[in-house]
Design a protein around this motif. Structure first.
Motif, PDB file in Angstrom:
ATOM      1  N   ILE B 125      39.987 106.821  62.786  1.00  0.00           N
ATOM      2  CA  ILE B 125      40.174 105.982  63.970  1.00  0.00           C
ATOM      3  C   ILE B 125      38.852 105.375  64.398  1.00  0.00           C
ATOM      4  O   ILE B 125      38.789 104.211  64.819  1.00  0.00           O
ATOM      5  N   ALA B 128      38.236 102.443  62.084  1.00  0.00           N
ATOM      6  CA  ALA B 128      39.146 101.336  62.373  1.00  0.00           C
ATOM      7  C   ALA B 128      38.712 100.599  63.641  1.00  0.00           C
ATOM      8  O   ALA B 128      38.698  99.357  63.676  1.00  0.00           O
ATOM      9  N   ILE B 132      37.163  96.640  64.125  1.00  0.00           N
ATOM     10  CA  ILE B 132      37.706  95.629  65.028  1.00  0.00           C
ATOM     11  C   ILE B 132      36.616  95.126  65.975  1.00  0.00           C
ATOM     12  O   ILE B 132      36.528  93.929  66.271  1.00  0.00           O
ATOM     13  N   ARG B 157      45.555  98.190  70.736  1.00  0.00           N
ATOM     14  CA  ARG B 157      46.801  98.527  70.033  1.00  0.00           C
ATOM     15  C   ARG B 157      46.531  99.573  68.951  1.00  0.00           C
ATOM     16  O   ARG B 157      47.284 100.527  68.772  1.00  0.00           O
ATOM     17  N   GLU B 158      45.438  99.386  68.224  1.00  0.00           N
ATOM     18  CA  GLU B 158      45.042 100.348  67.191  1.00  0.00           C
ATOM     19  C   GLU B 158      44.872 101.730  67.794  1.00  0.00           C
ATOM     20  O   GLU B 158      45.310 102.737  67.224  1.00  0.00           O
ATOM     21  N   GLU B 161      48.347 103.126  68.688  1.00  0.00           N
ATOM     22  CA  GLU B 161      49.152 103.467  67.506  1.00  0.00           C
ATOM     23  C   GLU B 161      48.585 104.675  66.776  1.00  0.00           C
ATOM     24  O   GLU B 161      49.310 105.414  66.124  1.00  0.00           O
ATOM     25  N   SER B 162      47.298 104.868  66.927  1.00  0.00           N
ATOM     26  CA  SER B 162      46.684 106.022  66.284  1.00  0.00           C
ATOM     27  C   SER B 162      47.175 107.335  66.895  1.00  0.00           C
ATOM     28  O   SER B 162      47.060 108.400  66.282  1.00  0.00           O
ATOM     29  N   SER B 169      54.020 103.768  71.399  1.00  0.00           N
ATOM     30  CA  SER B 169      53.700 102.470  70.816  1.00  0.00           C
ATOM     31  C   SER B 169      54.696 101.400  71.251  1.00  0.00           C
ATOM     32  O   SER B 169      54.326 100.256  71.513  1.00  0.00           O
TER      33      SER B 169
END
Lengths: 243, 243
Positions: B125, B128, B132, B157-158, B161-162, B169
């Motif tokens: 995470i 990621a 971004i 959002r990432e 969702e993680s 979500s």
DNA sequence: GATTTTATGATTGTTGACAATCATACAACT
DNA sequence: AGTTGTATGATTGTCAACAATCATAAAATC
């Protein structure tokens, strides 16, 4: 009969100061969505079962169009599940779903608790919650587990609505609906007891107090582990089926 | 033209291990709902404006039925607002709505942060989110504020969702859509700057760290006070209109 | 001129019919 | 017996027409 024919008579018309009533502003599809919602939540449709739009239309005495529109609403809400060209179904909830529902409940209620407890005056919410707990106490003594569960849900709904956030409440309405579906899974595991009442009273008192962290911890404890509860319920049910 | 005619060609078909593709399982109403959703979020319909189902049906080259069904979905989601017998409208968002959206965002993201940070391994995470943030850095230098805002939303959002919760979500998708509508209000107040990038990097690093409380505090700080931002934006806009 | 009433056009809500798709039963083939 | 192909019925998806409602313009009234 499961459903009543849907008419446009609006029983909730309110009179203004001149005795003039507001005219109904609800469509058939809105009414039907409510009826189907209640039927699903009451367990009238078993988990996984299909809702037949032709039958529903006939039962409601309307054409299929409004039924379809109603179902689109419930599908979007997450209460029903659509498979294109195959039909609309009440979802079958898995262990994962159960966990997820409770996780999200806790997130929402946690946020509500934090907002409420940031306020100086919490007398009203404390009173409201204690009143519901008292109702629960009475119902534990002489009602069904389903009735107790409904009061339980009302307690939590009161809590969330007290946060005063339209969107939090809207999200919670959906999650509570799913909770209700989950309860049909948990049937034998729902603890309808005096201890449950005390837990709710404790929550109400903690919310009236000043220790946010302790309140959140108790909230988390209150939800317990739904998967273990489900497993216990299944074990009990399998035990009695084997006998 | 705002809309393309809707056909049943499914561009997202996936091949199984034998190269056999799944057949499309999407209805017209589903496709239309997506199109309308994107149009609304892109600002093609001003806040408060009415969506005319006859025009939409003509533009999509379909009958009104699927358009109505699509709109029921979006109404239930909260993205559109229906007034029976009068039409369907893009909601006009008030200060109260703005505050509410940001409150609920924070509740959801806070829950996600707590779940993520309860995990041992957060390398993925962190990676990621930093990726971004790097994208955002590039776009701040040479893109529009709208593009930066989109990346900003992707970051968040990432994060949500993680957490790995389907329901969290799903709720967040709705709230993000509403955030996007709010952004049309905040236009002049959106801080597209290097400092914004740094804030996101800080969040990513805090999430990779061990201090949950500090992370939640920074998340709250990160959202700031949307009402004050809106007022500042309005002041700037009024200043330039008077000149 | 201001207000009320009526007519008209636009739009939404519903209906019933046709088209499309799926599930299942039955027949034919290996 | 097992598999494939075809037919049939049930159900879902869409369409176009009719019904109902609303907003606005025009006419009538005060």
């Amino acid at each position: 009969m499961l459903f009543r024919a849907v008419t446009m008579k609006d029983e909730t018309m309110k009179a203004d100061s001149k005795g003039i009533k507001r005219l109904p502003r609800v469509t058939l599809s809105g009414r039907i969505a409510e009826e189907i919602r209640e039927a699903v939540l009451s367990g009238a449709f078993p988990l996984g079962s299909q809702l037949n739009e032709m039958e529903l239309a006939e039962k409601f005495g309307v054409s299929r169009g409004p039924v379809r529109e109603a179902m689109q609403r419930l599908i979007q809400e997450g209460l029903l599940h659509s498979e294109p060209h195959r039909g609309v179904f009440v979802p079958e909830l898995t262990d994962t779903d159960l966990s997820d529902v409770y996780y999200v409940r806790e997130a929402i209620e946690g946020a509500a608790v934090q907002r409420i407890m940031a306020r100086q005056d919490r007398k009203d919410i404390h009173l409201a919650l204690m009143k519901i707990a008292k109702q629960m106490e009475k119902t534990v003594a002489q009602g069904s587990w389903m009735q107790v569960a409904d009061i339980d849900l009302a307690f939590h709904r009161e809590l969330v609505e007290s946060a005063g956030s339209f969107r939090l409440s809207r999200m919670y309405a959906t999650v509570q609906a799913e909770t209700k579906l989950c309860m049909h899974m948990l049937m034998g595991g729902y603890r309808s007891s005096k201890a449950l009442v005390e837990e709710h009273e404790l929550l109400a008192n903690l919310i009236a107090g000043d220790d946010v962290a302790a309140t959140l911890r108790e909230l988390s404890r209150h939800f317990g582990d739904p998967i273990r509860i489900l497993r216990k319920a299944n074990a009990v049910r399998q035990g009695s089926e084997a006998a």
